[in-house]
Design an enzyme around this catalytic site. Structure first.
Site, PDB file in Angstrom:
ATOM      1  N   ASP A   9      62.517  60.719  28.830  1.00 32.92           N
ATOM      2  CA  ASP A   9      61.781  60.264  29.704  1.00 32.92           C
ATOM      3  C   ASP A   9      60.617  59.869  29.503  1.00 32.92           C
ATOM      4  O   ASP A   9      60.235  60.247  28.341  1.00 32.92           O
ATOM      5  CB  ASP A   9      61.782  61.367  31.018  1.00 32.92           C
ATOM      6  CG  ASP A   9      61.093  61.086  31.940  1.00 32.92           C
ATOM      7  OD1 ASP A   9      61.032  60.291  32.540  1.00 32.92           O
ATOM      8  OD2 ASP A   9      59.960  61.990  32.349  1.00 32.92           O
ATOM      9  N   LEU A  10      60.010  58.952  30.067  1.00 36.56           N
ATOM     10  CA  LEU A  10      58.854  58.407  29.459  1.00 36.56           C
ATOM     11  C   LEU A  10      57.631  59.060  30.092  1.00 36.56           C
ATOM     12  O   LEU A  10      56.725  59.815  29.472  1.00 36.56           O
ATOM     13  CB  LEU A  10      58.798  56.789  29.717  1.00 36.56           C
ATOM     14  CG  LEU A  10      57.419  55.911  29.569  1.00 36.56           C
ATOM     15  CD1 LEU A  10      57.214  56.090  27.920  1.00 36.56           C
ATOM     16  CD2 LEU A  10      57.634  54.603  29.814  1.00 36.56           C
ATOM     17  N   ASP A  11      57.675  58.993  31.441  1.00 36.57           N
ATOM     18  CA  ASP A  11      56.418  59.283  32.154  1.00 36.57           C
ATOM     19  C   ASP A  11      56.184  61.321  32.138  1.00 36.57           C
ATOM     20  O   ASP A  11      57.113  61.818  32.811  1.00 36.57           O
ATOM     21  CB  ASP A  11      56.320  58.910  33.607  1.00 36.57           C
ATOM     22  CG  ASP A  11      56.259  57.543  33.922  1.00 36.57           C
ATOM     23  OD1 ASP A  11      55.610  56.841  33.025  1.00 36.57           O
ATOM     24  OD2 ASP A  11      57.104  56.967  34.677  1.00 36.57           O
ATOM     25  N   THR A  17      51.513  59.700  32.125  1.00 35.59           N
ATOM     26  CA  THR A  17      51.136  58.765  33.346  1.00 35.59           C
ATOM     27  C   THR A  17      51.206  59.332  34.562  1.00 35.59           C
ATOM     28  O   THR A  17      50.955  58.881  35.817  1.00 35.59           O
ATOM     29  CB  THR A  17      52.278  57.630  33.283  1.00 35.59           C
ATOM     30  OG1 THR A  17      53.505  57.960  32.904  1.00 35.59           O
ATOM     31  CG2 THR A  17      51.763  56.419  32.260  1.00 35.59           C
ATOM     32  N   LYS A  45      57.408  63.703  40.740  1.00 32.57           N
ATOM     33  CA  LYS A  45      57.924  63.907  39.504  1.00 32.57           C
ATOM     34  C   LYS A  45      59.256  63.114  39.147  1.00 32.57           C
ATOM     35  O   LYS A  45      60.296  64.008  39.494  1.00 32.57           O
ATOM     36  CB  LYS A  45      57.576  64.720  38.622  1.00 32.57           C
ATOM     37  CG  LYS A  45      56.189  65.050  38.347  1.00 32.57           C
ATOM     38  CD  LYS A  45      55.844  66.053  37.393  1.00 32.57           C
ATOM     39  CE  LYS A  45      54.288  66.582  37.090  1.00 32.57           C
ATOM     40  NZ  LYS A  45      53.767  67.342  36.297  1.00 32.57           N
ATOM     41  N   GLY A  46      59.732  62.073  38.351  1.00 34.52           N
ATOM     42  CA  GLY A  46      60.878  61.650  38.043  1.00 34.52           C
ATOM     43  C   GLY A  46      61.667  60.861  39.305  1.00 34.52           C
ATOM     44  O   GLY A  46      62.777  60.468  38.858  1.00 34.52           O
ATOM     45  N   SER A 114      64.021  55.992  31.966  1.00 32.74           N
ATOM     46  CA  SER A 114      62.919  56.165  32.849  1.00 32.74           C
ATOM     47  C   SER A 114      63.407  55.800  34.422  1.00 32.74           C
ATOM     48  O   SER A 114      64.001  54.633  34.284  1.00 32.74           O
ATOM     49  CB  SER A 114      61.724  55.667  32.262  1.00 32.74           C
ATOM     50  OG  SER A 114      60.783  55.513  33.412  1.00 32.74           O
ATOM     51  N   ALA A 115      62.806  56.343  35.139  1.00 32.70           N
ATOM     52  CA  ALA A 115      63.048  55.910  36.770  1.00 32.70           C
ATOM     53  C   ALA A 115      61.930  54.616  36.968  1.00 32.70           C
ATOM     54  O   ALA A 115      62.299  53.957  38.090  1.00 32.70           O
ATOM     55  CB  ALA A 115      62.696  56.785  37.514  1.00 32.70           C
ATOM     56  N   ASN A 118      57.787  50.175  35.673  1.00 37.20           N
ATOM     57  CA  ASN A 118      56.690  49.615  34.791  1.00 37.20           C
ATOM     58  C   ASN A 118      56.902  50.164  33.367  1.00 37.20           C
ATOM     59  O   ASN A 118      55.847  50.230  32.619  1.00 37.20           O
ATOM     60  CB  ASN A 118      55.601  50.217  35.454  1.00 37.20           C
ATOM     61  CG  ASN A 118      55.087  49.749  36.882  1.00 37.20           C
ATOM     62  OD1 ASN A 118      54.836  48.440  36.796  1.00 37.20           O
ATOM     63  ND2 ASN A 118      55.046  50.487  37.816  1.00 37.20           N
ATOM     64  N   LYS A 145      67.140  59.464  39.679  1.00 36.19           N
ATOM     65  CA  LYS A 145      67.190  60.991  39.335  1.00 36.19           C
ATOM     66  C   LYS A 145      67.121  61.567  40.588  1.00 36.19           C
ATOM     67  O   LYS A 145      66.222  61.468  41.348  1.00 36.19           O
ATOM     68  CB  LYS A 145      66.199  61.277  38.164  1.00 36.19           C
ATOM     69  CG  LYS A 145      66.305  60.354  36.947  1.00 36.19           C
ATOM     70  CD  LYS A 145      65.153  60.838  36.201  1.00 36.19           C
ATOM     71  CE  LYS A 145      65.002  60.002  34.828  1.00 36.19           C
ATOM     72  NZ  LYS A 145      63.642  60.099  34.075  1.00 36.19           N
ATOM     73  N   GLU A 169      63.138  66.021  29.276  1.00 35.43           N
ATOM     74  CA  GLU A 169      62.453  65.563  30.647  1.00 35.43           C
ATOM     75  C   GLU A 169      61.640  66.625  30.946  1.00 35.43           C
ATOM     76  O   GLU A 169      61.606  67.939  30.676  1.00 35.43           O
ATOM     77  CB  GLU A 169      63.616  65.977  31.619  1.00 35.43           C
ATOM     78  CG  GLU A 169      64.393  64.645  32.147  1.00 35.43           C
ATOM     79  CD  GLU A 169      63.534  63.898  32.972  1.00 35.43           C
ATOM     80  OE1 GLU A 169      62.522  64.135  33.416  1.00 35.43           O
ATOM     81  OE2 GLU A 169      63.977  62.755  33.181  1.00 35.43           O
ATOM     82  N   ASP A 170      60.501  66.007  32.029  1.00 37.60           N
ATOM     83  CA  ASP A 170      59.417  66.901  32.399  1.00 37.60           C
ATOM     84  C   ASP A 170      59.606  67.250  33.891  1.00 37.60           C
ATOM     85  O   ASP A 170      58.885  68.045  34.534  1.00 37.60           O
ATOM     86  CB  ASP A 170      57.979  66.486  32.106  1.00 37.60           C
ATOM     87  CG  ASP A 170      57.928  65.128  33.148  1.00 37.60           C
ATOM     88  OD1 ASP A 170      58.915  64.201  33.314  1.00 37.60           O
ATOM     89  OD2 ASP A 170      56.608  65.009  33.784  1.00 37.60           O
TER      90      ASP A 170
HETATM   91  C1  BG6 Z   1      58.969  58.027  37.034  1.00 40.64           C
HETATM   92  C2  BG6 Z   1      57.789  58.868  37.549  1.00 40.64           C
HETATM   93  O1  BG6 Z   1      59.135  58.105  35.760  1.00 40.64           O
HETATM   94  O2  BG6 Z   1      58.949  56.943  37.643  1.00 40.64           O
HETATM   95  C3  BG6 Z   1      57.779  58.694  39.112  1.00 40.64           C
HETATM   96  O3  BG6 Z   1      57.955  60.303  37.036  1.00 40.64           O
HETATM   97  C4  BG6 Z   1      57.652  57.552  39.434  1.00 40.64           C
HETATM   98  O4  BG6 Z   1      56.521  59.606  39.553  1.00 40.64           O
HETATM   99  C5  BG6 Z   1      58.760  56.729  38.918  1.00 40.64           C
HETATM  100  O5  BG6 Z   1      57.631  57.495  40.804  1.00 40.64           O
HETATM  101  C6  BG6 Z   1      58.986  55.288  39.362  1.00 40.64           C
HETATM  102  O6  BG6 Z   1      58.039  54.449  38.604  1.00 40.64           O
HETATM  103  P1  BG6 Z   1      57.596  53.321  39.134  1.00 40.64           P
HETATM  104  O7  BG6 Z   1      56.555  52.793  38.143  1.00 40.64           O
HETATM  105  O8  BG6 Z   1      58.728  52.207  39.158  1.00 40.64           O
HETATM  106  O9  BG6 Z   1      56.657  53.353  40.373  1.00 40.64           O
HETATM  107 MG    MG Z   2      58.864  62.403  33.861  1.00 39.96          MG
END
Ligand code: BG6
Ligand code: MG
Length: 215
Positions: A9-11, A17, A45-46, A114-115, A118, A145, A169-170
């Site tokens: 997972d990235l964030d 982030t 989160k996630g 990652s979800a 960005n 997720k 994963e966090d």
């Molecule tokens: C996940 C984050 O990686 O991405 C979430 O943990 C976030 O908090 C989700 O809402 C979607 O991200 P983005 O950048 O597409 O709004």
């Molecule tokens: Mg995460």
């Protein structure tokens, strides 16, 4: 297990982030007239952008039309993108590069699951794109997720079976996604929140490939 791939997972795992997401959601809540706490934020989160907005609105007892929801999500994302646009390699979380290099040295594939829509911008900012063999982000998937789609797609792009992969994963939603996908899972964070993972570590600094193979 026969470990052939690791999907990160990235964030919150590779970069912190989560704090920028929180700052942007809190600002939106403030505009809508309620306080959004760090504790409330844990449930986001996630979770995908629109699903996060739904949770936030519910927390504040705010109702909105579909069109208003689109506008609110875009507003939050505008602030978030501003926060992450200045990201540099300094923000890579400790231990990430060491682990990625060690995995690649062993011929174990590396991926992002990652979800976030960005994710590409973040990976460019922190200059880490080339450390990953595959990148699956919110632009490629349809189901957020805890649905396992993001990780199954990662395994598929690596040409691996889910049972040959470990997910890092966090977020609780991410741990559930890994379990649903039939993958081993390492929780990065607190054992109280991530207890369903096969192993929980505070960060990526000390984990060894031997420990991973023993999962
Ligand atoms: C996940 C984050 O990686 O991405 C979430 O943990 C976030 O908090 C989700 O809402 C979607 O991200 P983005 O950048 O597409 O709004
Ligand atoms: Mg995460």
């Amino acid at each position: 297990m026969e470990l052939k791939g690791c999907i990160f997972d990235l964030d919150g795992v590779i970069v912190d982030t989560a704090k920028y997401h929180f700052m942007a959601w809190r600002r939106l809540a403030k505009e809508l007239g309620f306080v959004f706490t760090l504790e409330d934020n844990e449930a986001l989160k996630g979770v995908s952008r629109m699903a996060s907005l739904e949770i936030l609105l519910k927390t504040g007892g705010v109702t909105a039309s579909d069109k208003e929801k689109e506008q609110l999500a875009a507003r939050k994302n505008g602030w978030y993108v501003e926060f992450i646009s200045g990201m540099t390699p300094d923000e890579i979380l400790p231990g990430s590069i060491r682990l990625l290099k060690a995995l690649r040295k062993e011929g174990i594939l590396t991926g992002i699951g990652s979800a976030s829509k960005n994710a590409g911008m973040i990976l460019d900012g922190i200059r880490l794109r080339e450390m990953f063999d595959v990148i699956v982000d919110g632009n490629k998937i349809h189901k957020a997720k805890p649905d396992p789609e993001v990780f199954l797609r990662g395994a598929e792009e690596m040409n691996l079976q889910p049972s040959e992969c470990i997910v890092f994963e966090d977020a609780q939603a991410g741990i559930e996604a890994a379990i649903a996908g039939g993958m081993k899972c390492v929780g990065v964070g607190s054992p109280e929140l991530l207890g369903r993972a096969d192993l929980v570590i505070p960060d990526l600094r000390k984990i060894t490939i031997k420990q991973l193979r023993n999962l």
